[in-house]
Scaffold this motif. Structure first.
Motif, mmCIF file in Angstrom:
data_model
loop_
_atom_site.group_PDB
_atom_site.id
_atom_site.type_symbol
_atom_site.label_atom_id
_atom_site.label_comp_id
_atom_site.label_asym_id
_atom_site.label_seq_id
_atom_site.Cartn_x
_atom_site.Cartn_y
_atom_site.Cartn_z
ATOM 1 N N GLY A 220 0.768 -1.161 -0.116
ATOM 2 C CA GLY A 220 0.019 -0.043 -0.059
ATOM 3 C C GLY A 220 0.863 1.244 0.045
ATOM 4 O O GLY A 220 0.389 2.246 -0.928
ATOM 5 N N GLU A 221 1.794 1.299 0.942
ATOM 6 C CA GLU A 221 2.841 2.381 0.936
ATOM 7 C C GLU A 221 3.427 2.615 -0.280
ATOM 8 O O GLU A 221 3.795 3.689 -0.926
ATOM 9 C CB GLU A 221 3.909 2.194 2.151
ATOM 10 C CG GLU A 221 3.106 2.521 3.468
ATOM 11 C CD GLU A 221 3.977 2.015 4.517
ATOM 12 O OE1 GLU A 221 3.428 2.025 5.686
ATOM 13 O OE2 GLU A 221 4.959 1.566 4.310
ATOM 14 N N ALA A 222 4.024 1.417 -1.125
ATOM 15 C CA ALA A 222 4.831 1.564 -2.214
ATOM 16 C C ALA A 222 3.901 2.186 -3.251
ATOM 17 O O ALA A 222 4.307 2.982 -4.170
ATOM 18 C CB ALA A 222 5.283 0.172 -2.591
ATOM 19 N N LEU A 223 2.770 1.692 -3.150
ATOM 20 C CA LEU A 223 1.876 2.171 -4.176
ATOM 21 C C LEU A 223 1.388 3.461 -4.328
ATOM 22 O O LEU A 223 1.204 4.288 -5.387
ATOM 23 C CB LEU A 223 0.352 1.325 -4.322
ATOM 24 C CG LEU A 223 0.321 -0.010 -5.217
ATOM 25 C CD1 LEU A 223 -0.794 -0.617 -4.872
ATOM 26 C CD2 LEU A 223 0.319 0.343 -6.755
ATOM 27 N N GLU A 224 1.041 3.956 -3.026
ATOM 28 C CA GLU A 224 0.870 5.641 -2.660
ATOM 29 C C GLU A 224 1.878 6.262 -3.097
ATOM 30 O O GLU A 224 1.729 7.343 -3.947
ATOM 31 C CB GLU A 224 0.496 5.561 -1.018
ATOM 32 C CG GLU A 224 -0.327 6.385 -0.816
ATOM 33 C CD GLU A 224 -0.679 6.468 0.968
ATOM 34 O OE1 GLU A 224 -0.252 7.408 1.257
ATOM 35 O OE2 GLU A 224 -1.163 5.414 1.313
ATOM 36 N N GLY A 225 2.986 6.095 -2.870
ATOM 37 C CA GLY A 225 4.281 6.753 -3.309
ATOM 38 C C GLY A 225 4.489 6.814 -4.677
ATOM 39 O O GLY A 225 4.611 7.971 -5.471
ATOM 40 N N CYS A 226 4.243 5.775 -5.566
ATOM 41 C CA CYS A 226 4.280 5.753 -6.970
ATOM 42 C C CYS A 226 3.287 6.527 -7.646
ATOM 43 O O CYS A 226 3.507 7.525 -8.507
ATOM 44 C CB CYS A 226 4.091 4.216 -6.897
ATOM 45 S SG CYS A 226 4.085 3.865 -9.055
ATOM 46 N N LEU A 227 2.028 6.408 -7.017
ATOM 47 C CA LEU A 227 0.823 7.026 -7.542
ATOM 48 C C LEU A 227 0.934 8.752 -7.365
ATOM 49 O O LEU A 227 0.720 9.398 -8.332
ATOM 50 C CB LEU A 227 -0.602 6.644 -6.974
ATOM 51 C CG LEU A 227 -1.109 5.255 -7.519
ATOM 52 C CD1 LEU A 227 -2.133 5.027 -6.745
ATOM 53 C CD2 LEU A 227 -1.514 5.368 -8.887
ATOM 54 N N SER A 228 1.519 9.255 -6.160
ATOM 55 C CA SER A 228 1.893 10.444 -5.984
ATOM 56 C C SER A 228 2.809 10.999 -6.721
ATOM 57 O O SER A 228 2.758 12.120 -7.285
ATOM 58 C CB SER A 228 2.142 10.594 -4.388
ATOM 59 O OG SER A 228 3.228 10.195 -4.172
ATOM 60 N N ARG A 229 3.852 10.258 -7.253
ATOM 61 C CA ARG A 229 4.952 10.703 -8.149
ATOM 62 C C ARG A 229 4.527 10.799 -9.632
ATOM 63 O O ARG A 229 4.335 11.813 -10.324
ATOM 64 C CB ARG A 229 5.988 9.764 -8.395
ATOM 65 C CG ARG A 229 6.850 9.876 -6.982
ATOM 66 C CD ARG A 229 8.343 8.981 -7.237
ATOM 67 N NE ARG A 229 8.139 7.647 -7.477
ATOM 68 C CZ ARG A 229 8.102 6.916 -6.670
ATOM 69 N NH1 ARG A 229 8.024 7.282 -5.256
ATOM 70 N NH2 ARG A 229 7.913 5.520 -6.935
ATOM 71 N N HIS A 230 3.423 9.919 -9.967
ATOM 72 C CA HIS A 230 2.808 9.953 -11.301
ATOM 73 C C HIS A 230 1.634 11.367 -11.366
ATOM 74 O O HIS A 230 1.727 12.078 -12.314
ATOM 75 C CB HIS A 230 2.033 8.710 -11.582
ATOM 76 C CG HIS A 230 2.851 7.709 -12.265
ATOM 77 N ND1 HIS A 230 3.329 7.636 -13.145
ATOM 78 C CD2 HIS A 230 3.392 6.489 -11.415
ATOM 79 C CE1 HIS A 230 4.077 6.725 -13.647
ATOM 80 N NE2 HIS A 230 4.183 5.866 -12.390
ATOM 81 N N LEU A 231 1.120 11.605 -10.266
ATOM 82 C CA LEU A 231 0.114 12.584 -10.206
ATOM 83 C C LEU A 231 1.045 14.040 -10.345
ATOM 84 O O LEU A 231 0.614 15.037 -11.180
ATOM 85 C CB LEU A 231 -0.655 12.746 -8.851
ATOM 86 C CG LEU A 231 -1.808 11.784 -8.692
ATOM 87 C CD1 LEU A 231 -2.656 11.339 -7.458
ATOM 88 C CD2 LEU A 231 -2.915 12.074 -9.847
ATOM 89 N N ALA A 232 2.196 13.931 -9.550
ATOM 90 C CA ALA A 232 2.844 15.071 -9.523
ATOM 91 C C ALA A 232 3.544 15.416 -10.868
ATOM 92 O O ALA A 232 3.585 16.597 -11.358
ATOM 93 C CB ALA A 232 4.184 14.859 -8.552
ATOM 94 N N ALA A 233 3.965 14.272 -11.829
ATOM 95 C CA ALA A 233 4.544 14.582 -13.025
ATOM 96 C C ALA A 233 3.402 14.883 -14.080
ATOM 97 O O ALA A 233 3.810 15.533 -15.055
ATOM 98 C CB ALA A 233 5.052 13.184 -13.375
ATOM 99 N N GLY A 234 2.217 14.497 -13.738
ATOM 100 C CA GLY A 234 1.056 14.813 -14.686
ATOM 101 C C GLY A 234 0.438 16.392 -14.617
ATOM 102 O O GLY A 234 -0.273 16.683 -15.332
ATOM 103 N N LYS A 235 1.009 16.856 -13.661
ATOM 104 C CA LYS A 235 0.433 18.383 -13.308
ATOM 105 C C LYS A 235 1.033 19.262 -14.127
ATOM 106 O O LYS A 235 2.320 19.093 -14.680
ATOM 107 C CB LYS A 235 0.659 18.621 -11.980
ATOM 108 C CG LYS A 235 -0.384 18.334 -11.150
ATOM 109 C CD LYS A 235 -0.323 18.644 -9.712
ATOM 110 C CE LYS A 235 -1.222 17.902 -8.571
ATOM 111 N NZ LYS A 235 -0.667 18.281 -7.315
#
Ligand SMILES: [Zn+2]
Length: 253
Positions: free
Chosen positions: A238-253
């Motif tokens: 869960g923690e790994a996925l959270e980190g990965c998704l937040s990085r993706h979200l940040a990159a998409g902005k």
């Protein structure tokens, strides 16, 4: 009417007086057993040294607290080779040495404690006329003998906090029976390793993803297979996925 059967006293006691102090029924008792066995050499002693009074709480009678004022004797041990010269007479199983309650009251509080726990137990004992505290109820439960750990093949190990995250201990679970088998006072590698060393039958250790319990198992149960437990696997995922998704979200902005 003889009062002894009413109080269900064992043989060897005589009631000498009754009185009432506030809500409590006070019963004066005399121990009348002819002799007492020396706790050291076991010989029967008959020569009385002195008497003293013990106060003992007993089971309530029709909702009234009962207190025994028990006159106990000290005897001489006349066996010349025995190092114990004077001893207090033994009244077991009715009263344990140095106890302030009769054994039957001790056991009833224990039963109430097991059925209800400390806080709720006090509410029940209050209604019954038993004067006790939450701490005493818990002490009675703690006085019960612990069940031997027995044969353990699959062990689950994890930490827990005693006082809201300030002190940590270790909890040990038999994964086959799903029962807690022991609790250790800390979460140090050496403590857990020592515990595991005394169980060479362990074949599997399920632990968290931290290093302490892994090295405890490597030292204390090197024969066992180690695995990470499901809770910690999912937590890490869960923690790994959270980190990965937040990085993706940040990159998409
Ligand atoms: Zn003796």
């Amino acid at each position: 009417m003889p009062i002894i059967p009413l109080l269900a006293l064992p043989l060897g006691f005589e009631v000498t007086a009754f009185s009432r102090q506030e809500e409590t029924l006070c019963v004066s008792l005399l121990s009348t057993q002819a002799c007492s066995r020396c706790p050291l050499c076991g010989s029967a002693a008959t020569r009385i040294h002195s008497r003293y009074q013990r106060k003992l709480a007993d089971l309530p009678s029709t909702g009234q607290p009962v207190r025994f004022l028990l006159s106990v004797r000290k005897f001489f041990c006349d066996v010349s080779t025995c190092p114990r010269k004077i001893f207090t007479e033994r009244l077991a199983p009715f009263v344990a040495p140095r106890a302030r309650v009769t054994q039957r009251l001790f056991q009833i509080v224990q039963v109430i404690g097991l059925a209800t726990g400390g806080r709720l137990g006090v509410r029940v004992t209050d209604r019954l006329g038993i004067q006790t505290t939450r701490q005493t109820i818990l002490r009675r439960i703690m006085a019960l003998p612990t069940v031997p750990v027995g044969h353990i093949v699959e062990l689950g190990i994890d930490d827990f906090s005693f006082r809201r995250g300030r002190t940590f201990g270790t909890i040990l679970v038999n994964l086959q029976t799903r029962q807690i088998i022991d609790v250790l006072a800390d979460r140090k590698t050496e403590t857990s390793a020592t515990w595991m060393t005394s169980h060479p039958e362990i074949r599997l250790v399920s632990r968290d993803r931290g290093g302490d319990y892994a090295s405890a198992a490597a030292t204390g149960a090197p024969q066992a297979v180690q695995c990470a437990d499901r809770f910690h696997m999912l937590k890490n995922l869960g923690e790994a996925l959270e980190g990965c998704l937040s990085r993706h979200l940040a990159a998409g902005k």
